[in-house]
Design an enzyme around this catalytic site. Sequence first.
Site, PDB file in Angstrom:
ATOM      1  N   GLU A  70      -4.498   1.307   3.179  1.00 56.35           N
ATOM      2  CA  GLU A  70      -5.514   1.167   2.246  1.00 56.35           C
ATOM      3  C   GLU A  70      -5.642  -0.460   1.911  1.00 56.35           C
ATOM      4  O   GLU A  70      -7.656  -0.543   2.071  1.00 56.35           O
ATOM      5  CB  GLU A  70      -4.977   1.199   0.833  1.00 56.35           C
ATOM      6  CG  GLU A  70      -4.953   3.045   0.799  1.00 56.35           C
ATOM      7  CD  GLU A  70      -3.191   3.551   1.072  1.00 56.35           C
ATOM      8  OE1 GLU A  70      -3.087   2.579   1.915  1.00 56.35           O
ATOM      9  OE2 GLU A  70      -3.286   4.806   1.475  1.00 56.35           O
ATOM     10  N   HIS A 139       2.342  10.371  -7.328  1.00 54.01           N
ATOM     11  CA  HIS A 139       1.075  10.732  -6.847  1.00 54.01           C
ATOM     12  C   HIS A 139       0.428  11.675  -7.912  1.00 54.01           C
ATOM     13  O   HIS A 139      -0.534  12.835  -8.081  1.00 54.01           O
ATOM     14  CB  HIS A 139       1.194  11.917  -5.628  1.00 54.01           C
ATOM     15  CG  HIS A 139       2.069  11.808  -4.596  1.00 54.01           C
ATOM     16  ND1 HIS A 139       2.867  10.799  -4.416  1.00 54.01           N
ATOM     17  CD2 HIS A 139       0.698  10.796  -3.248  1.00 54.01           C
ATOM     18  CE1 HIS A 139       2.942  11.071  -2.947  1.00 54.01           C
ATOM     19  NE2 HIS A 139       2.238  10.692  -2.340  1.00 54.01           N
TER      20      HIS A 139
END
Lengths: 337, 377
Positions: A70, A139
Amino acid sequence: MARTISYREAVNEALRQEMERDPSVIVMGEDNAGGAGSPGEDDAWGGVLGVTKGLYEQFPGRVLDTPISESAFVGAAVGAATRGLRPVAELMFIDFMGVCFDQIFNQAAKFRYMFGGKAVTPVVVRTMYGAGLNAAAQHSQCLYPVFTHIPGLKVVLPSSPYEAKGLLIQAIRDNDPVIFCEHKALYDMTGEVPEDSYTIPFGEANVVRDGDDVTIVALGRMVSVAEEAAAELARQGVQAEIIDPRTTSPLDSDTILESVENTGRLVVVDEATPRCSMATDISALVAQEAFGALRAPIEMVTAPHTPVPFAQTLEQLYIPDAQKVANAVKKTMDWKK
Amino acid sequence: MTDPVSTEDAITKVTMPKWGLSMKSGKITAWFVAEGDEVAEGDDLADIDTDKITGALESAGAGLVRRIIAETNEDVPVGGTIALIAPADVPEELIDEAARAAREELDSGAVDEVAGPVLGTVQVDGRTLSYATLGAAEETVLLVHGYGGDKNSWLFVQEPLSARATVHAIDLPGHGDSTKDVGDGSLDTLAGALLGFLEQQGIERVHLVGHSLGGAVVTAAAAREPGRIASLTLVAPAGYGDTINADYLRGFASASSRRELKPHLLHLFADSGQVTRQLADDLMKFKRLDGVQQALDRLLGTLLDGDRPGIDAAALLQKFAGPVTVVWGRADQVLPAANATALGGRAQVTYVDHAGHMVHMEQPSAVVDAVTGALDG
């Protein structure tokens, strides 16, 4: 004309129409082009939940797969934005912000300010947030308050398919970095969405429902939870006004304050954990600016201050529901000095 | 002795109307009739609330209200039977049976989908024009909305007229689902779009109905091809008289949020209750479509010359010798009813009480009657 499509399709359509309109718009992220060309796969997966599906075929070379890094690809998107592209990077889950946060808060958010207004950074980071899919503590979080805290970022929380399309087109055309937060549990929600392109300005709350008894400010997925509560409350004779801020930065404080001036009661519904959150922020705003109008203490309906539980029963208990909202409203209605 | 087949036929089912393309159900907010009341065609039966607007349902026939099926505040799907009208000589047992069947249908939710207007598009001068058609009778009516409106603004008019004619409602360039580019935005361009639509559809003879800006557009179309136009019905038309509410037009065009827009919308209706949040929301959604702001700005230049009207439709009307009917709300705050004097003796003018600029929404029967009169010749 308006037809009924899903939140997922609304996001996809916004990307498609902006890519058609403006060749500088590109899409990049993990698995956005994944699977394409491999045996048995004609099209890309379109990201982990299939939101960008179909774009790879239509826009060759403009839908980029990235490594699982990322920091690298969000940084690349930010850099590309400063050089004239309008990248839309997909940060798979908002929970992964930690590994690319410097690129967002110390780079993208600062360029315009530090270069005397001469640098623009038209990057959009699309990211998925929220509990309800049994995806466990790493998540499922609602980390949008962290982004909202950073000056220089615009933070968007679409609550419906109509909002998703118009706000994403606005985000892509905007010259500042935008964090576009999509709730995973809303992707299959359907609603009327115009076929034509349109924009919804940032910093304009939507009054979802009119009412004179209590103001409910609800964010993202919580807007539909608040609507469910308001429908039940209406049967009991309590008329709730529901405000969806749509963007947490900029925040439309006028619409919230005007409503509380009228109703005298405020309930904030936020799926995020309660400390340093939009719930506390909006409560503070109203306590400071509309104290004289309040007829009862402000109520906050939020998740508890814990990680999101994996156990389904606990996860359901964790997420604010219509019953909790209705209970909070009743508390403000029944309050006596 | 009565023939059972013909008596069953004598029972008229009053059903939930479909007012507009998106309407799925409606709520009866008030019944104006009770069981046993005698009603005539055109009598108001009930007020019905859709998610967009409240309107009065008129009786399509005459007879005795034998049963009220749907209660006040009940949500009824479009096409659901809400009352039964029949002559007094239809036996009670038959009425009971029909009422039971209707009630069961509502309770089960198994109401047949009602075919609403059929949507279509045509290409004219490089633009896509969207339209909705209802009815299949021989004569043709074309409904043309005003500035900032669209084909759905005829929701209370198109359905009743569809029994008499094939009724098209069109979206002008810049509006509704049509292409948003309006070119130079001139009256001639808009009239060209209408005539192009007629040409594409193979319509050789048509009754034109225009509201506000649409009134000027149909006049311009009639001036260009008078042989094609059977009649004109002008509803609060622009281009007649010397008074126009320029502040309203500019305010409508420039409003960038619902909050800014709503006060301007109050000028459209005699009854401010018609300005619902839904109406303002729908208009804001329209205004936020790509290209709409430019279209509205361009058309504003056509409508206004400073603070005065920018269109002279009265001059164009001299080129059309056919029948002209005018309907004007007495409480019109956008184009005042006094403008009708500009039509002199040329047209029959009906002034409507309790109606503002949106007379076809507030008092639709006045417009339906005017167009029906034109169809009757």
